[in-house]
Design a protein around this motif. Structure first.
Motif, PDB file in Angstrom:
ATOM      1  N   THR A 144       0.851  -1.191   0.000  1.00  0.00           N
ATOM      2  CA  THR A 144       0.000   0.000   0.000  1.00  0.00           C
ATOM      3  C   THR A 144       0.886   1.240   0.000  1.00  0.00           C
ATOM      4  OG1 THR A 144      -1.773  -1.143   1.170  1.00  0.00           O
ATOM      5  CG2 THR A 144      -1.802   1.265   1.227  1.00  0.00           C
ATOM      6  N   ILE A 145       0.646   2.134  -0.944  1.00  0.00           N
ATOM      7  CA  ILE A 145       1.500   3.303  -1.153  1.00  0.00           C
ATOM      8  C   ILE A 145       0.639   4.553  -1.145  1.00  0.00           C
ATOM      9  CG2 ILE A 145       3.083   4.447  -2.749  1.00  0.00           C
ATOM     10  CD1 ILE A 145       3.726   1.590  -3.794  1.00  0.00           C
ATOM     11  N   GLU A 146       1.119   5.566  -0.418  1.00  0.00           N
ATOM     12  CA  GLU A 146       0.426   6.857  -0.367  1.00  0.00           C
ATOM     13  C   GLU A 146       1.101   7.834  -1.320  1.00  0.00           C
ATOM     14  OE1 GLU A 146      -1.024  10.278   2.852  1.00  0.00           O
ATOM     15  OE2 GLU A 146       0.500   8.808   3.409  1.00  0.00           O
ATOM     16  N   VAL A 147       0.311   8.419  -2.205  1.00  0.00           N
ATOM     17  CA  VAL A 147       0.813   9.431  -3.137  1.00  0.00           C
ATOM     18  C   VAL A 147       0.481  10.805  -2.557  1.00  0.00           C
ATOM     19  CG1 VAL A 147       0.692  10.344  -5.479  1.00  0.00           C
ATOM     20  CG2 VAL A 147       0.526   7.873  -5.097  1.00  0.00           C
ATOM     21  N   LEU A 148       1.520  11.586  -2.290  1.00  0.00           N
ATOM     22  CA  LEU A 148       1.373  12.893  -1.642  1.00  0.00           C
ATOM     23  C   LEU A 148       1.246  14.001  -2.691  1.00  0.00           C
ATOM     24  CD1 LEU A 148       4.181  12.452   1.053  1.00  0.00           C
ATOM     25  CD2 LEU A 148       1.725  12.024   1.321  1.00  0.00           C
ATOM     26  N   PRO A 149       0.484  15.050  -2.376  1.00  0.00           N
ATOM     27  CA  PRO A 149       0.372  16.169  -3.323  1.00  0.00           C
ATOM     28  C   PRO A 149       1.681  16.928  -3.443  1.00  0.00           C
ATOM     29  CG  PRO A 149      -0.727  16.695  -1.256  1.00  0.00           C
ATOM     30  CD  PRO A 149      -0.333  15.257  -1.168  1.00  0.00           C
ATOM     31  N   ALA A 150       2.000  17.372  -4.633  1.00  0.00           N
ATOM     32  CA  ALA A 150       3.228  18.120  -4.897  1.00  0.00           C
ATOM     33  C   ALA A 150       2.875  19.544  -5.307  1.00  0.00           C
ATOM     34  CB  ALA A 150       4.044  17.450  -5.996  1.00  0.00           C
ATOM     35  N   PRO A 151       3.751  20.497  -5.015  1.00  0.00           N
ATOM     36  CA  PRO A 151       3.487  21.879  -5.442  1.00  0.00           C
ATOM     37  C   PRO A 151       3.722  22.042  -6.938  1.00  0.00           C
ATOM     38  CG  PRO A 151       5.632  21.729  -4.413  1.00  0.00           C
ATOM     39  CD  PRO A 151       5.013  20.370  -4.269  1.00  0.00           C
ATOM     40  N   GLN A 152       3.211  23.126  -7.470  1.00  0.00           N
ATOM     41  CA  GLN A 152       3.464  23.512  -8.860  1.00  0.00           C
ATOM     42  C   GLN A 152       4.158  24.871  -8.828  1.00  0.00           C
ATOM     43  OE1 GLN A 152      -0.348  23.380 -10.846  1.00  0.00           O
ATOM     44  NE2 GLN A 152      -0.294  21.162 -11.049  1.00  0.00           N
ATOM     45  N   VAL A 153       5.413  24.867  -9.242  1.00  0.00           N
ATOM     46  CA  VAL A 153       6.259  26.051  -9.103  1.00  0.00           C
ATOM     47  C   VAL A 153       6.367  26.766 -10.444  1.00  0.00           C
ATOM     48  CG1 VAL A 153       8.598  26.848  -8.580  1.00  0.00           C
ATOM     49  CG2 VAL A 153       7.549  25.051  -7.194  1.00  0.00           C
ATOM     50  N   SER A 154       6.217  28.083 -10.413  1.00  0.00           N
ATOM     51  CA  SER A 154       6.343  28.903 -11.617  1.00  0.00           C
ATOM     52  C   SER A 154       6.582  30.350 -11.207  1.00  0.00           C
ATOM     53  CB  SER A 154       5.090  28.801 -12.502  1.00  0.00           C
ATOM     54  OG  SER A 154       3.953  29.251 -11.796  1.00  0.00           O
ATOM     55  N   PHE A 155       7.028  31.164 -12.145  1.00  0.00           N
ATOM     56  CA  PHE A 155       7.207  32.592 -11.875  1.00  0.00           C
ATOM     57  C   PHE A 155       7.133  33.361 -13.189  1.00  0.00           C
ATOM     58  CE2 PHE A 155      11.554  31.048 -12.559  1.00  0.00           C
ATOM     59  CZ  PHE A 155      12.028  31.953 -13.492  1.00  0.00           C
ATOM     60  N   GLU A 156       6.969  34.668 -13.056  1.00  0.00           N
ATOM     61  CA  GLU A 156       7.012  35.584 -14.191  1.00  0.00           C
ATOM     62  C   GLU A 156       8.099  36.615 -13.935  1.00  0.00           C
ATOM     63  OE1 GLU A 156       3.144  37.224 -14.535  1.00  0.00           O
ATOM     64  OE2 GLU A 156       2.194  35.348 -15.202  1.00  0.00           O
ATOM     65  N   ALA A 157       8.735  37.105 -14.986  1.00  0.00           N
ATOM     66  CA  ALA A 157       9.817  38.076 -14.865  1.00  0.00           C
ATOM     67  C   ALA A 157       9.502  39.296 -15.716  1.00  0.00           C
ATOM     68  CB  ALA A 157      11.144  37.462 -15.301  1.00  0.00           C
ATOM     69  N   ASN A 158       9.837  40.462 -15.183  1.00  0.00           N
ATOM     70  CA  ASN A 158       9.588  41.712 -15.909  1.00  0.00           C
ATOM     71  C   ASN A 158      10.654  42.748 -15.528  1.00  0.00           C
ATOM     72  OD1 ASN A 158       8.029  43.516 -17.599  1.00  0.00           O
ATOM     73  ND2 ASN A 158       7.389  44.505 -15.709  1.00  0.00           N
ATOM     74  N   PRO A 159      11.347  43.290 -16.549  1.00  0.00           N
ATOM     75  CA  PRO A 159      11.294  42.932 -17.974  1.00  0.00           C
ATOM     76  C   PRO A 159      12.158  41.716 -18.258  1.00  0.00           C
ATOM     77  CG  PRO A 159      12.835  44.714 -17.648  1.00  0.00           C
ATOM     78  CD  PRO A 159      12.239  44.445 -16.303  1.00  0.00           C
ATOM     79  N   ARG A 160      11.914  41.082 -19.384  1.00  0.00           N
ATOM     80  CA  ARG A 160      12.726  39.946 -19.801  1.00  0.00           C
ATOM     81  C   ARG A 160      13.986  40.409 -20.538  1.00  0.00           C
ATOM     82  NH1 ARG A 160      10.710  34.621 -20.214  1.00  0.00           N
ATOM     83  NH2 ARG A 160       9.203  34.269 -18.544  1.00  0.00           N
ATOM     84  N   VAL A 161      13.874  41.520 -21.282  1.00  0.00           N
ATOM     85  CA  VAL A 161      15.003  42.070 -22.032  1.00  0.00           C
ATOM     86  C   VAL A 161      15.172  43.517 -21.621  1.00  0.00           C
ATOM     87  CG1 VAL A 161      15.965  42.547 -24.306  1.00  0.00           C
ATOM     88  CG2 VAL A 161      14.527  40.515 -23.964  1.00  0.00           C
ATOM     89  N   THR A 162      16.383  43.881 -21.231  1.00  0.00           N
ATOM     90  CA  THR A 162      16.651  45.248 -20.819  1.00  0.00           C
ATOM     91  C   THR A 162      18.140  45.532 -21.013  1.00  0.00           C
ATOM     92  OG1 THR A 162      16.402  46.867 -19.024  1.00  0.00           O
ATOM     93  CG2 THR A 162      17.066  44.637 -18.400  1.00  0.00           C
ATOM     94  N   THR A 163      18.554  46.751 -20.677  1.00  0.00           N
ATOM     95  CA  THR A 163      19.964  47.120 -20.769  1.00  0.00           C
ATOM     96  C   THR A 163      20.485  47.386 -19.369  1.00  0.00           C
ATOM     97  OG1 THR A 163      19.575  49.505 -20.927  1.00  0.00           O
ATOM     98  CG2 THR A 163      19.465  48.212 -22.980  1.00  0.00           C
ATOM     99  N   LEU A 164      21.796  47.579 -19.280  1.00  0.00           N
ATOM    100  CA  LEU A 164      22.392  47.887 -17.984  1.00  0.00           C
ATOM    101  C   LEU A 164      22.034  49.286 -17.503  1.00  0.00           C
ATOM    102  CD1 LEU A 164      25.888  46.194 -18.082  1.00  0.00           C
ATOM    103  CD2 LEU A 164      23.993  45.719 -16.544  1.00  0.00           C
ATOM    104  N   ASN A 165      21.342  50.052 -18.320  1.00  0.00           N
ATOM    105  CA  ASN A 165      20.799  51.317 -17.809  1.00  0.00           C
ATOM    106  C   ASN A 165      19.704  51.050 -16.787  1.00  0.00           C
ATOM    107  OD1 ASN A 165      21.598  51.689 -20.823  1.00  0.00           O
ATOM    108  ND2 ASN A 165      21.804  53.718 -19.924  1.00  0.00           N
TER     109      ASN A 165
END
Length: 329
Positions: A144-165
């Motif tokens: 008998t095996i218990e399957v545990l819930p797992a998280p769902q990891v994600s993120f958003e980034a802003n801005p994705r493209v920029t300069t060193l300014n």
């Protein structure tokens, strides 16, 4: 069986269940019976003596089925079950269900291989049965095996493209079900690991390049997930702005030509200006500006001039820019 009492006897290592007294019982062979002939006797005792009947059974030697696998597994981790010493059996079968369900024909047949790789399972409790065959013998093992819930990891980034300014990036954590996090912003030039659990985190890059960002998340049950964003952030070299025209007429508007903006921490800038024949008409160091005068200090004619600008920027080195500028009078 007309008599006072009846009992069962054996020459083997096994036991009778539920007991040796009575007219009906089950013999369970013991380890010492494997590969041997066992004699079973039924004895009836009457008022005038006893009657006995003896027969024999051959107990085949064989391995006991055993499942090797975890008791718990996270839903995003593959579940693998192994039949221990599988080569000792003639054949085997994996079932989803209990031994009683296999015997009643209500279990689901899964595989006939020695290793069972389960597909993705939703959180819950699952029972698996290994059924083995050795000659006429059938064996079972249940897990008998218990399957545990797992998280769902994600993120958003802003801005994705920029300069060193403007190299500061805001990362928004959009994960579900995780309680602790570790960020890695992919910059080998500076410490970039952050265990912040905040909804948003910021990171400032110091060099141009392409950066992969990793977010690791874990819940209170110990289940984890990771989100890798390859080449997630693109940092372009710093842009240095120079106007293409100026009017050195003393009215306080656009009277000089220089690098814009002149940022704090930029320790050195050299500006060279040439006329249309390629002759140097101005040169200056340390954040210079050009007011339209030549090397002799006299105002130059209106027209088109070329320039070279060399800007020393911390952590970036020497940047060079060329272009044209117009004197308007």
């Amino acid at each position: 069986i007309q008599g006072v009492r009846a009992e069962w006897r054996s020459s083997g290592d096994g036991i009778f269940s539920p007991g040796a007294i009575g007219t009906s019982t089950t013999y369970l062979p013991g380890p010492g019976d494997a590969g041997n002939k066992v004699y079973l006797s039924f004895v009836v005792y009457g008022s005038c003596g006893r009657a006995e009947y003896t027969d024999s059974i051959l107990v085949q030697a064989g391995a006991f089925p055993e499942i090797k696998g975890p008791n718990q597994v996270c839903e995003n981790v593959s579940l693998t079950l192994l039949a221990v010493n599988a080569a000792a059996f003639d054949s085997l079968r994996w079932w989803r269900g209990r031994v009683s369900e296999v015997q009643s024909g209500t279990a689901q047949l899964l595989s006939r291989d020695s290793i069972y790789q389960a597909p993705s399972l939703r959180p819950g409790v699952y029972t698996f049965t290994l059924q083995t065959f050795s000659g006429v013998c059938t064996g079972y093992d249940e897990s008998t095996i218990e399957v545990l819930p797992a998280p769902q990891v994600s993120f958003e980034a802003n801005p994705r493209v920029t300069t060193l300014n403007n190299p500061e990036i805001t990362f928004t954590n959009t994960s579900q079900g995780a309680t602790s996090f570790i960020w890695n912003f992919g910059d080998p030039n500076q410490p970039s690991v952050d265990s912040s659990g905040a909804a948003t985190v910021t990171f400032r890059y110091i060099r141009p390049g392409r950066y992969s960002v990793v977010l690791f998340g874990q819940n209170d049950l110990g289940c984890a997930d990771v989100y890798v964003c390859t080449d997630c952030i693109v940092i372009l070299p710093r842009k240095v702005f120079l106007p293409n025209a100026f009017s050195p007429n003393g009215d306080g508007k656009n009277d000089v030509f220089r690098v814009l903006p002149v940022e704090e921490g930029t320790p050195f800038t050299r500006l060279e200006v040439y006329d249309r024949w390629g002759q140097l008409v101005f040169a200056g160091d340390n954040l210079p500006y050009w007011d339209g005068r030549g090397l002799d200090g006299k105002p130059l004619d209106a027209g088109t001039y070329t320039y070279k600008a060399f800007i020393l920027v911390p952590d970036e080195g020497l940047l060079s820019h060329t272009g044209v500028v117009h004197i308007v009078r």
